[in-house]
Design an enzyme around this catalytic site. Structure first.
Site, PDB file in Angstrom:
ATOM      1  N   GLY A  71      19.392  -4.800 -25.158  1.00  0.00           N
ATOM      2  CA  GLY A  71      18.237  -3.908 -25.262  1.00  0.00           C
ATOM      3  C   GLY A  71      18.211  -3.586 -26.768  1.00  0.00           C
ATOM      4  CG  ASP A  72      17.220  -3.229 -31.231  1.00  0.00           C
ATOM      5  OD1 ASP A  72      18.663  -3.242 -31.357  1.00  0.00           O
ATOM      6  OD2 ASP A  72      16.350  -3.066 -31.871  1.00  0.00           O
TER       7      ASP A  72
END
EC number: 3.6.1.9
Length: 196
Positions: A71-72
């Protein structure tokens, strides 16, 4: 079978814990600046997705039998993407620019299981409060926002300074449960398969 979180983010872990999942934590180490530079001119959602996918790819080879989530998150404000501020000085600068404004927090998700991968972004609109200079300085000094996309949190001290959100609250904290649920369904799993 477990979920592997390719992140050391305590917020992402907290979201999964609150949803009944005890993930394996395997932080990914990627050169985010190089990835962003290589995508100069790309759409904001594509940049955030590429970062999430790079993190998932860095960890997936070690976890072929598990579901890996990378995730980012980045904040799109005034036409510019912002990640983590890292320093008090930068945090103060950003908050003085973003207070009273509305921005879009974009969270990229890359979910890999074996040879299958699903990439999806989630966008949430954030309206920042007209925070005072004193509160901005004290918030920066707390250290809390230094390693957070957009220099804020929703679930802790930063909650004081968010007037409204429109969209998925879990995505703002760092990981969209609706996105992960859809990905698990597409991979042939149920969300409840991963409950502790």
């Amino acid at each position: 079978m477990q979920i592997v979180l390719a992140s050391q983010s305590p917020s992402r872990r907290m979201i999964l814990n609150s949803a009944g999942v005890e993930p394996l934590i395997h932080p990914a180490h990627v050169d985010e600046d190089a990835i962003i530079a290589s995508l100069d001119g790309a759409a904001p959602a594509d940049i955030v997705s590429a970062l999430a996918l790079a993190k998932a790819h860095a960890v997936a080879p070690s976890h072929q039998c598990n579901v890996v989530i990378g995730g980012d998150s980045m904040l799109l404000i005034d036409g510019h993407l912002h990640g983590k501020p890292h320093t008090e000085t930068e945090t103060i600068k950003r908050w003085r620019q973003q207070r009273g404004k509305t921005a879009e927090l974009i969270t990229g998700h890359a979910i890999i299981y074996g040879s299958q991968e699903i990439v999806e972004t989630s966008s949430t609109t954030i309206t920042f409060a007209e925070a005072s200079d004193v509160d901005i300085e004290r918030y920066a000094a707390s250290g809390e926002p230094l390693e957070c996309a957009g220099a804020f949190t929703l679930e802790a001290l930063g909650g004081w300074f968010i007037d409204s959100i429109h969209g998925d609250p879990s995505s703002v904290i760092g990981l969209s449960l609706p996105v992960v649920r859809r990905a698990l369904y597409n991979l042939g799993f149920n969300a409840s398969d991963f409950w502790s």
